[in-house]
Design a protein around this motif. Structure first.
Motif, PDB file in Angstrom:
ATOM      1  N   LYS A 249     -24.256  16.286  16.665  1.00 20.05           N
ATOM      2  CA  LYS A 249     -25.119  17.344  16.124  1.00 20.05           C
ATOM      3  C   LYS A 249     -24.612  17.710  14.936  1.00 20.05           C
ATOM      4  N   THR A 250     -25.629  17.788  14.072  1.00 22.13           N
ATOM      5  CA  THR A 250     -25.156  18.493  12.703  1.00 22.13           C
ATOM      6  C   THR A 250     -26.443  19.273  12.005  1.00 22.13           C
ATOM      7  N   ALA A 251     -26.285  20.198  11.314  1.00 19.86           N
ATOM      8  CA  ALA A 251     -27.433  21.115  10.786  1.00 19.86           C
ATOM      9  C   ALA A 251     -27.888  20.496   9.602  1.00 19.86           C
ATOM     10  N   TRP A 252     -27.315  19.665   9.129  1.00 19.79           N
ATOM     11  CA  TRP A 252     -27.795  19.234   7.677  1.00 19.79           C
ATOM     12  C   TRP A 252     -27.777  17.786   7.634  1.00 19.79           C
ATOM     13  N   TYR A 253     -28.806  17.025   7.555  1.00 18.56           N
ATOM     14  CA  TYR A 253     -28.804  15.523   7.331  1.00 18.56           C
ATOM     15  C   TYR A 253     -30.118  14.981   6.627  1.00 18.56           C
ATOM     16  N   ASP A 254     -29.965  13.837   6.530  1.00 19.69           N
ATOM     17  CA  ASP A 254     -31.223  13.005   5.740  1.00 19.69           C
ATOM     18  C   ASP A 254     -31.638  12.153   7.087  1.00 19.69           C
ATOM     19  N   GLN A 255     -33.135  12.057   7.025  1.00 20.31           N
ATOM     20  CA  GLN A 255     -33.958  11.237   7.870  1.00 20.31           C
ATOM     21  C   GLN A 255     -35.070  10.472   6.913  1.00 20.31           C
ATOM     22  N   VAL A 256     -35.536   9.466   7.516  1.00 24.92           N
ATOM     23  CA  VAL A 256     -36.513   8.696   6.998  1.00 24.92           C
ATOM     24  C   VAL A 256     -37.995   9.608   7.028  1.00 24.92           C
ATOM     25  N   GLY A 257     -38.774   9.836   5.936  1.00 30.83           N
ATOM     26  CA  GLY A 257     -39.867  10.663   5.784  1.00 30.83           C
ATOM     27  C   GLY A 257     -40.850   9.656   5.933  1.00 30.83           C
ATOM     28  N   SER A 258     -42.140  10.444   6.144  1.00 27.73           N
ATOM     29  CA  SER A 258     -43.528   9.708   6.224  1.00 27.73           C
ATOM     30  C   SER A 258     -43.881   8.847   5.137  1.00 27.73           C
ATOM     31  N   ASP A 259     -43.136   8.772   4.003  1.00 27.15           N
ATOM     32  CA  ASP A 259     -43.350   8.032   2.751  1.00 27.15           C
ATOM     33  C   ASP A 259     -42.163   6.878   2.907  1.00 27.15           C
ATOM     34  N   GLY A 260     -41.439   6.823   3.787  1.00 27.55           N
ATOM     35  CA  GLY A 260     -40.339   5.692   3.924  1.00 27.55           C
ATOM     36  C   GLY A 260     -39.100   6.015   3.079  1.00 27.55           C
TER      37      GLY A 260
END
Length: 421
Positions: A249-260
């Motif tokens: 678990k982490t409070a600050w991270y990147d993910q893949v958005g709807s635009d890829g």
């Protein structure tokens, strides 16, 4: 064998703020010192801080050496790389891609110098206090225990444009926690050394732009506080192979958005603190079970060996997902390698952060029963990923200051040191 240990809080002062988005303190990080003597004397220092620059590390090594009567070359200064702690105000830090950069706070120069002096003095005061405690050696024995602690995940995620960093990623992992316990002749704990592959980044850079950050030793540091309270002893956390790992678990991270494309998720400081407390409790519970089941290991001799190998460096590149990229050498650099052997246990120290696959390769080739890696010892060199990481063009390979093959050369050098008479 004789052992001494001590720790002290890093008492950051109010005059330090604001700095790097920090506005105050949640919990005070610590400096912990462990001194071990059997023919040779070594000192292992764990500082719950994001990083320290080379000149100051040398001052720290000399201070510990003088106070504990340990040869300076036998002093290891390990920083846990706790992200939720400040760099030195206005001072050098290892930036993205391994470049040493200067601080760029908005304060006036005179104010920065004042903050920097306060920062240095605060860490040095804690270091000296901890070293004084550790200089009082007792006859001791060492216990070793291992167990599973499933609290880390891969951070390498694939996006349409290439590999990036996030959560719930892929890649080889190592959930093994190893504990070294040092007990006096009455079986009372003198110190505990906890080795685990979790970078202290549960809270991470949450709310940096809002200026709401709170200094914390993060989950591993909070785990140490729980263990210190329950066991009544000094606990050192040593970050192992965490180059491509993140906490569950982490409070600050990147993910893949709807635009890829990668997009940042920020759950906030308070959520990060709640996560850190939760994970710290789970870590402490796992550690206590391992300590209870640990077995004694005879240490007839302590051996410290140091070496280095020369490797090609690479220039900085824009950090982004890539499908194709050519890494180009821009020079050469010494990469230090050190080991400390304690009976059937060997500690391997390096400046860079490594991936779990490199840790496994090191352990598979080592003839020691327990082989532990300590990252960011006596300085930092950012990442030293395995060859496959370069083939995939992972974030770690982009950010590394070393050309491909360095991790494999590091393992070769470490094994050679272990096999030397």
């Amino acid at each position: 064998m004789k052992v001494g240990a001590g720790n002290a809080e890093i008492m950051f002062q109010k005059e330090l703020f604001p700095l790097e988005g920090f506005c105050g303190i949640h919990d005070l990080p610590k400096v912990s010192v462990l001194v071990i003597e059997e023919a040779q004397k070594v000192a292992i220092v764990s500082i719950e801080i994001v990083m320290l620059w080379d000149d100051f590390i040398e001052k720290c090594r000399k201070a510990v050496a003088e106070i504990t009567d340990t040869p300076p070359e036998n002093v290891w200064i390990h920083v846990t790389h706790a992200i939720t702690t400040p760099h030195a105000p206005g001072g050098p830090r290892i930036g993205l891609g391994g470049e040493v950069t200067e601080g760029k706070e908005d304060s006036e120069e005179a104010e920065l110098l004042k903050k920097r002096e306060s920062y240095e003095n605060t860490i040095m005061h804690a270091l000296q206090k901890a070293a004084e405690e550790a200089s009082l050696l007792k006859e001791a024995e060492m216990d070793v225990g291992t167990g599973s602690c499933d609290l880390i995940r891969g951070r390498d995620i694939e996006t349409p444009g290439g590999w990036w960093i996030g959560i719930d990623g892929t890649g080889e992992s190592n959930e093994t926690m190893t504990v070294l316990g040092f007990r006096d002749t009455d079986s009372n704990l003198i110190a505990v050394l906890l080795s685990y592959g979790m970078k202290p980044c549960v809270i991470d850079n949450s709310e940096m732009e809002k200026g709401n950050r709170l200094i914390s030793a993060d989950a591993p540091g909070l785990c140490c506080r729980e263990l210190e309270n329950s066991l009544g002893t000094t606990v050192l956390y040593c970050t192992a192979a965490a180059g491509d790992r993140v906490p569950v678990k982490t409070a600050w991270y990147d993910q893949v958005g709807s635009d890829g494309k990668p997009e940042t998720v920020d759950l906030g400081v308070q959520q990060g603190i709640a996560f850190a407390r939760e994970i710290a409790g789970q870590m402490a519970a796992a550690a206590e079970k391992i300590i209870d089941e640990a077995k004694p290991v005879r240490v007839n001799e302590i051996s410290h060996k140091a070496g280095a190998f020369v490797w090609e460096t690479k220039g900085r590149i824009p950090l982004q997902p890539y499908r194709e990229l050519t890494f180009t050498s821009d020079g050469k650099k010494d990469v230090p390698v050190e080991i400390i052997s304690l009976g059937s246990v060997v500690l391997v120290a390096g400046k860079p952060e490594i991936n779990a696959i490199t840790e496994r390769q090191l352990q598979e080739r080592s003839h020691y029963r327990n082989t532990l890696y300590l990252s960011m010892v006596n300085g930092g060199m950012k990442y030293m990923p395995d060859l496959e990481s370069y083939h995939r063009i992972s974030w770690e390979s982009q950010a590394s200051m070393l050309m491909p093959g360095a991790a494999e050369a590091f393992v070769d050098k470490a094994i050679k040191l272990m096999e030397e008479n």
